[in-house]
Design a protein around this motif. Structure first.
Motif, PDB file in Angstrom:
ATOM      1  N   MET A 297       0.823  -1.199   0.000  1.00 16.19           N
ATOM      2  CA  MET A 297       0.000   0.000   0.000  1.00 16.19           C
ATOM      3  C   MET A 297       0.865   1.260   0.000  1.00 16.19           C
ATOM      4  N   ARG A 298       2.155   1.088   0.108  1.00 23.60           N
ATOM      5  CA  ARG A 298       3.049   2.241   0.151  1.00 23.60           C
ATOM      6  C   ARG A 298       3.029   3.034  -1.148  1.00 23.60           C
ATOM      7  N   ASN A 299       3.005   2.316  -2.252  1.00 21.56           N
ATOM      8  CA  ASN A 299       3.102   2.994  -3.546  1.00 21.56           C
ATOM      9  C   ASN A 299       1.759   3.458  -4.092  1.00 21.56           C
ATOM     10  N   LEU A 300       0.677   3.119  -3.413  1.00 25.71           N
ATOM     11  CA  LEU A 300      -0.637   3.522  -3.909  1.00 25.71           C
ATOM     12  C   LEU A 300      -0.751   5.038  -4.015  1.00 25.71           C
ATOM     13  N   TYR A 301      -0.268   5.741  -3.010  1.00 26.77           N
ATOM     14  CA  TYR A 301      -0.391   7.197  -3.027  1.00 26.77           C
ATOM     15  C   TYR A 301       0.378   7.794  -4.194  1.00 26.77           C
ATOM     16  N   LEU A 302       1.626   7.398  -4.376  1.00 29.84           N
ATOM     17  CA  LEU A 302       2.418   7.980  -5.467  1.00 29.84           C
ATOM     18  C   LEU A 302       1.819   7.655  -6.832  1.00 29.84           C
ATOM     19  N   THR A 303       1.419   6.412  -7.011  1.00 25.99           N
ATOM     20  CA  THR A 303       0.789   6.023  -8.273  1.00 25.99           C
ATOM     21  C   THR A 303      -0.484   6.827  -8.490  1.00 25.99           C
ATOM     22  N   ASN A 304      -1.301   6.923  -7.448  1.00 19.71           N
ATOM     23  CA  ASN A 304      -2.557   7.660  -7.537  1.00 19.71           C
ATOM     24  C   ASN A 304      -2.302   9.140  -7.801  1.00 19.71           C
ATOM     25  N   LYS A 305      -1.287   9.692  -7.156  1.00 19.03           N
ATOM     26  CA  LYS A 305      -0.961  11.109  -7.324  1.00 19.03           C
ATOM     27  C   LYS A 305      -0.639  11.429  -8.786  1.00 19.03           C
ATOM     28  N   TYR A 306       0.251  10.650  -9.371  1.00 21.83           N
ATOM     29  CA  TYR A 306       0.640  10.921 -10.756  1.00 21.83           C
ATOM     30  C   TYR A 306      -0.501  10.679 -11.737  1.00 21.83           C
ATOM     31  N   LEU A 307      -1.244   9.601 -11.527  1.00 24.86           N
ATOM     32  CA  LEU A 307      -2.369   9.315 -12.418  1.00 24.86           C
ATOM     33  C   LEU A 307      -3.472  10.361 -12.293  1.00 24.86           C
ATOM     34  N   THR A 308      -3.701  10.856 -11.077  1.00 22.85           N
ATOM     35  CA  THR A 308      -4.723  11.887 -10.880  1.00 22.85           C
ATOM     36  C   THR A 308      -4.307  13.186 -11.550  1.00 22.85           C
ATOM     37  N   ILE A 309      -3.055  13.566 -11.388  1.00 20.96           N
ATOM     38  CA  ILE A 309      -2.568  14.794 -12.029  1.00 20.96           C
ATOM     39  C   ILE A 309      -2.691  14.691 -13.543  1.00 20.96           C
ATOM     40  N   ILE A 310      -2.286  13.565 -14.081  1.00 22.44           N
ATOM     41  CA  ILE A 310      -2.378  13.376 -15.535  1.00 22.44           C
ATOM     42  C   ILE A 310      -3.839  13.336 -15.972  1.00 22.44           C
ATOM     43  N   GLY A 311      -4.658  12.551 -15.259  1.00 22.56           N
ATOM     44  CA  GLY A 311      -6.065  12.401 -15.642  1.00 22.56           C
ATOM     45  C   GLY A 311      -6.831  13.705 -15.581  1.00 22.56           C
ATOM     46  N   VAL A 312      -6.694  14.432 -14.477  1.00 16.82           N
ATOM     47  CA  VAL A 312      -7.412  15.691 -14.345  1.00 16.82           C
ATOM     48  C   VAL A 312      -6.807  16.747 -15.267  1.00 16.82           C
ATOM     49  N   GLY A 313      -5.506  16.696 -15.454  1.00 15.01           N
ATOM     50  CA  GLY A 313      -4.871  17.629 -16.386  1.00 15.01           C
ATOM     51  C   GLY A 313      -5.382  17.440 -17.806  1.00 15.01           C
ATOM     52  N   VAL A 314      -5.489  16.207 -18.231  1.00 16.97           N
ATOM     53  CA  VAL A 314      -6.015  15.923 -19.572  1.00 16.97           C
ATOM     54  C   VAL A 314      -7.497  16.291 -19.650  1.00 16.97           C
ATOM     55  N   THR A 315      -8.198  16.180 -18.522  1.00 25.80           N
ATOM     56  CA  THR A 315      -9.619  16.530 -18.486  1.00 25.80           C
ATOM     57  C   THR A 315      -9.831  18.006 -18.801  1.00 25.80           C
ATOM     58  N   LEU A 316      -8.866  18.828 -18.469  1.00 27.41           N
ATOM     59  CA  LEU A 316      -8.993  20.259 -18.756  1.00 27.41           C
ATOM     60  C   LEU A 316      -9.095  20.538 -20.251  1.00 27.41           C
ATOM     61  N   THR A 317      -8.704  19.569 -21.067  1.00 26.64           N
ATOM     62  CA  THR A 317      -8.863  19.726 -22.512  1.00 26.64           C
ATOM     63  C   THR A 317     -10.279  19.362 -22.958  1.00 26.64           C
ATOM     64  N   MET A 318     -11.133  19.005 -22.022  1.00 27.39           N
ATOM     65  CA  MET A 318     -12.527  18.603 -22.191  1.00 27.39           C
ATOM     66  C   MET A 318     -12.645  17.245 -22.869  1.00 27.39           C
ATOM     67  N   TRP A 319     -12.266  17.145 -24.118  1.00 29.73           N
ATOM     68  CA  TRP A 319     -12.473  15.886 -24.832  1.00 29.73           C
ATOM     69  C   TRP A 319     -11.487  14.822 -24.389  1.00 29.73           C
ATOM     70  N   GLY A 320     -10.325  15.226 -23.907  1.00 29.85           N
ATOM     71  CA  GLY A 320      -9.376  14.250 -23.382  1.00 29.85           C
ATOM     72  C   GLY A 320      -9.896  13.577 -22.133  1.00 29.85           C
ATOM     73  N   GLY A 321     -10.732  14.290 -21.391  1.00 30.14           N
ATOM     74  CA  GLY A 321     -11.294  13.740 -20.168  1.00 30.14           C
ATOM     75  C   GLY A 321     -12.198  12.552 -20.410  1.00 30.14           C
ATOM     76  N   ILE A 322     -12.795  12.489 -21.581  1.00 32.45           N
ATOM     77  CA  ILE A 322     -13.670  11.364 -21.916  1.00 32.45           C
ATOM     78  C   ILE A 322     -12.867  10.061 -21.912  1.00 32.45           C
ATOM     79  N   ILE A 323     -11.601  10.150 -22.247  1.00 31.45           N
ATOM     80  CA  ILE A 323     -10.728   8.977 -22.237  1.00 31.45           C
ATOM     81  C   ILE A 323      -9.999   8.852 -20.902  1.00 31.45           C
ATOM     82  N   ALA A 324      -9.489   9.972 -20.379  1.00 31.04           N
ATOM     83  CA  ALA A 324      -8.638   9.948 -19.193  1.00 31.04           C
ATOM     84  C   ALA A 324      -9.388   9.562 -17.923  1.00 31.04           C
ATOM     85  N   LEU A 325     -10.573  10.107 -17.712  1.00 27.33           N
ATOM     86  CA  LEU A 325     -11.285   9.852 -16.464  1.00 27.33           C
ATOM     87  C   LEU A 325     -11.725   8.393 -16.296  1.00 27.33           C
ATOM     88  N   PRO A 326     -12.229   7.734 -17.349  1.00 26.67           N
ATOM     89  CA  PRO A 326     -12.534   6.305 -17.166  1.00 26.67           C
ATOM     90  C   PRO A 326     -11.286   5.470 -16.852  1.00 26.67           C
TER      91      PRO A 326
END
Length: 114
Positions: free
Chosen positions: A1-30
């Protein structure tokens, strides 16, 4: 469970960052949701190691996420809200849920002192 936070942190930043492009969020958020679902399974299997506060946060997340998904499905079926507006609202709510999940993994990391 140690690496869950770091993995989640990077994936969340990338996912939400791509979501700001609107259409990228359709792929990134799922994809982000799928990885967070896998993380939830890992956390659930080790729930006995969580303190009371983290269990409460985790169970709140487990209750709120499917409830919101059902509410959005019902709203999309029974309301006259435009599909694009509903998609935009769902992307915002999904991003908030992603940050909530990130907070939970942060609190678990902090509990373990890693």
């Amino acid at each position: 469970m140690r690496n869950l936070y770091l993995t989640n942190k990077y994936l969340t930043i990338i996912g939400v960052g791509v979501t700001l492009t609107m259409w990228g969020g359709i792929i990134a958020l799922p994809l982000l949701g799928f990885t967070q679902l896998i993380m939830c399974i890992i956390i659930f299997n080790k729930k006995n190691k969580l303190n009371k506060k983290n269990k409460k946060l985790f169970y709140t997340y487990l209750l709120v996420t499917p409830t919101l998904a059902i509410v959005f499905k019902l709203v999309s079926v029974f309301s006259r809200i435009e599909t694009l507006l509903l998609l935009f609202i769902w992307m915002i709510v999904s991003s908030i849920l992603a940050f909530f999940h990130l907070y939970i993994t942060y609190m678990i990391k902090k509990q373990n002192g890693v």
